[in-house]
Design an enzyme around this catalytic site. Sequence first.
Site, PDB file in Angstrom:
ATOM      1  CG  LEU A  41      47.883  71.053  58.501  1.00 24.87           C
ATOM      2  CD1 LEU A  41      46.769  71.470  59.006  1.00 24.87           C
ATOM      3  CD2 LEU A  41      49.146  71.640  59.108  1.00 24.87           C
ATOM      4  CD  GLU A  89      45.713  71.560  66.074  1.00 21.90           C
ATOM      5  OE1 GLU A  89      46.209  72.383  66.861  1.00 21.90           O
ATOM      6  OE2 GLU A  89      45.803  71.753  65.018  1.00 21.90           O
TER       7      GLU A  89
HETATM    8  N1  LIG Z   1      51.527  72.194  61.630  1.00 19.48           N
HETATM    9  C1  LIG Z   1      51.349  73.414  61.696  1.00 19.48           C
HETATM   10  O1  LIG Z   1      51.215  73.919  62.749  1.00 19.48           O
HETATM   11  C2  LIG Z   1      51.556  74.196  60.465  1.00 19.48           C
HETATM   12  C3  LIG Z   1      51.346  75.624  60.247  1.00 19.48           C
HETATM   13  C4  LIG Z   1      51.928  76.124  58.977  1.00 19.48           C
HETATM   14  C5  LIG Z   1      52.098  75.762  57.975  1.00 19.48           C
HETATM   15  N2  LIG Z   1      52.309  74.304  58.127  1.00 19.48           N
HETATM   16  C6  LIG Z   1      52.891  73.496  56.849  1.00 19.48           C
HETATM   17  O2  LIG Z   1      54.063  73.932  56.627  1.00 19.48           O
HETATM   18  C7  LIG Z   1      54.303  73.901  55.192  1.00 19.48           C
HETATM   19  C8  LIG Z   1      54.550  75.299  54.520  1.00 19.48           C
HETATM   20  O3  LIG Z   1      55.507  75.903  55.539  1.00 19.48           O
HETATM   21  P1  LIG Z   1      57.212  76.307  54.754  1.00 19.48           P
HETATM   22  O4  LIG Z   1      58.030  76.506  55.779  1.00 19.48           O
HETATM   23  O5  LIG Z   1      57.366  75.225  53.807  1.00 19.48           O
HETATM   24  O6  LIG Z   1      56.807  77.689  53.934  1.00 19.48           O
HETATM   25  P2  LIG Z   1      56.552  79.200  54.467  1.00 19.48           P
HETATM   26  O7  LIG Z   1      57.211  79.346  55.478  1.00 19.48           O
HETATM   27  O8  LIG Z   1      54.985  79.181  54.915  1.00 19.48           O
HETATM   28  O9  LIG Z   1      56.837  80.006  53.359  1.00 19.48           O
HETATM   29  C9  LIG Z   1      58.048  80.109  52.791  1.00 19.48           C
HETATM   30  C10 LIG Z   1      57.910  81.322  51.775  1.00 19.48           C
HETATM   31  O10 LIG Z   1      57.320  82.534  52.461  1.00 19.48           O
HETATM   32  C11 LIG Z   1      58.171  83.543  52.095  1.00 19.48           C
HETATM   33  N3  LIG Z   1      58.904  84.139  53.450  1.00 19.48           N
HETATM   34  C12 LIG Z   1      59.383  83.336  54.482  1.00 19.48           C
HETATM   35  N4  LIG Z   1      59.919  84.272  55.081  1.00 19.48           N
HETATM   36  C13 LIG Z   1      60.215  85.443  54.608  1.00 19.48           C
HETATM   37  C14 LIG Z   1      60.592  86.647  54.952  1.00 19.48           C
HETATM   38  N5  LIG Z   1      61.411  86.784  55.950  1.00 19.48           N
HETATM   39  N6  LIG Z   1      60.690  87.755  54.021  1.00 19.48           N
HETATM   40  C15 LIG Z   1      59.845  87.389  52.797  1.00 19.48           C
HETATM   41  N7  LIG Z   1      59.273  86.232  52.479  1.00 19.48           N
HETATM   42  C16 LIG Z   1      59.562  85.286  53.282  1.00 19.48           C
HETATM   43  C17 LIG Z   1      59.014  83.181  50.934  1.00 19.48           C
HETATM   44  O11 LIG Z   1      58.301  83.368  49.846  1.00 19.48           O
HETATM   45  P3  LIG Z   1      58.640  83.535  48.233  1.00 19.48           P
HETATM   46  O12 LIG Z   1      59.383  82.443  47.790  1.00 19.48           O
HETATM   47  O13 LIG Z   1      57.438  83.932  47.528  1.00 19.48           O
HETATM   48  O14 LIG Z   1      59.702  84.869  48.428  1.00 19.48           O
HETATM   49  C18 LIG Z   1      59.248  81.731  51.377  1.00 19.48           C
HETATM   50  O15 LIG Z   1      59.552  80.758  50.270  1.00 19.48           O
HETATM   51  C19 LIG Z   1      52.909  73.327  54.840  1.00 19.48           C
HETATM   52  O16 LIG Z   1      53.302  71.838  54.572  1.00 19.48           O
HETATM   53  C20 LIG Z   1      52.134  73.496  55.732  1.00 19.48           C
HETATM   54  O17 LIG Z   1      50.946  72.612  55.721  1.00 19.48           O
HETATM   55  C21 LIG Z   1      52.082  73.560  59.231  1.00 19.48           C
END
Ligand SMILES: NC(=O)c1ccc[n+]([C@@H]2O[C@H](COP(=O)([O-])OP(=O)(O)OC[C@H]3O[C@@H](n4cnc5c(N)ncnc54)[C@H](OP(=O)(O)O)[C@@H]3O)[C@@H](O)[C@H]2O)c1
Length: 183
Positions: free
Chosen positions: A26, A33
């Site tokens: 984050l 929060e």
């Molecule tokens: N501000 C907030 O409220 C909040 C909330 C959540 C996260 N975050 C931040 O967001 C970042 C992470 O999010 P991100 O968008 O980079 O990644 P993410 O969506 O958490 O993860 C992506 C991975 O999830 C898997 N995936 C996603 N959709 C899929 C589907 N439909 N079917 C199969 N696998 C699927 C895949 O994994 P594989 O590569 O293993 O196949 C993909 O590479 C971090 O910085 C975190 O701190 C912030």
Amino acid sequence: MKMHGPRLSLIVAISENRGIGKNNELPWKLKAELKHFANLTKATNNPDKKNAVLMGRKTWESIPEKFRPLKDRINIVLTSNPNLIQDESVCVCPNFSTAMDLLDNMADEIETCWVIGGSSVYAESLKSSQLNSLYITKIHQNFDCDTFFPVIPSEWKMTNDPKVTSEIQEENGIKYQYEVYTR
Ligand SMILES: NC(=O)c1ccc[n+]([C@@H]2O[C@H](COP(=O)([O-])OP(=O)(O)OC[C@H]3O[C@@H](n4cnc5c(N)ncnc54)[C@H](OP(=O)(O)O)[C@@H]3O)[C@@H](O)[C@H]2O)c1
């Protein structure tokens, strides 16, 4: 007739420039929060049921090891690599629709499934007719981010939820506000 599965809700904290993450963390430190996130995602009306949290693999990895799986909630992680998570208490699903089927099958146990990120999981849930509500923390500041929230489709309208204050919050000089949307 298809059984109605658990309620699907989404929860996210978004900066003014629509950022949600940076270097798989984050971009901000907001203790109250995070407490709000924990309270909402744990709370059930039926004491015999739990909620679930649905997340992508990177969001799972972004949770410090000592805090995962997120306690008192059924953790569902989407990944194409089923061997990645060895923890047997975690439900690993290869795609969104398998996760929805799992939820339908667990409707007796699960009250609400909270979509907790990241980008593509949020985008996919926003396309789903099963999504009921959005719980958005609007952070009133720009942050340097590498991960962003999709544009909220205009069918979503802001509403009131008595469980959520609409007053401006402030922590470490960062102002933010809780918003709830339904369509
Ligand atoms: N501000 C907030 O409220 C909040 C909330 C959540 C996260 N975050 C931040 O967001 C970042 C992470 O999010 P991100 O968008 O980079 O990644 P993410 O969506 O958490 O993860 C992506 C991975 O999830 C898997 N995936 C996603 N959709 C899929 C589907 N439909 N079917 C199969 N696998 C699927 C895949 O994994 P594989 O590569 O293993 O196949 C993909 O590479 C971090 O910085 C975190 O701190 C912030």
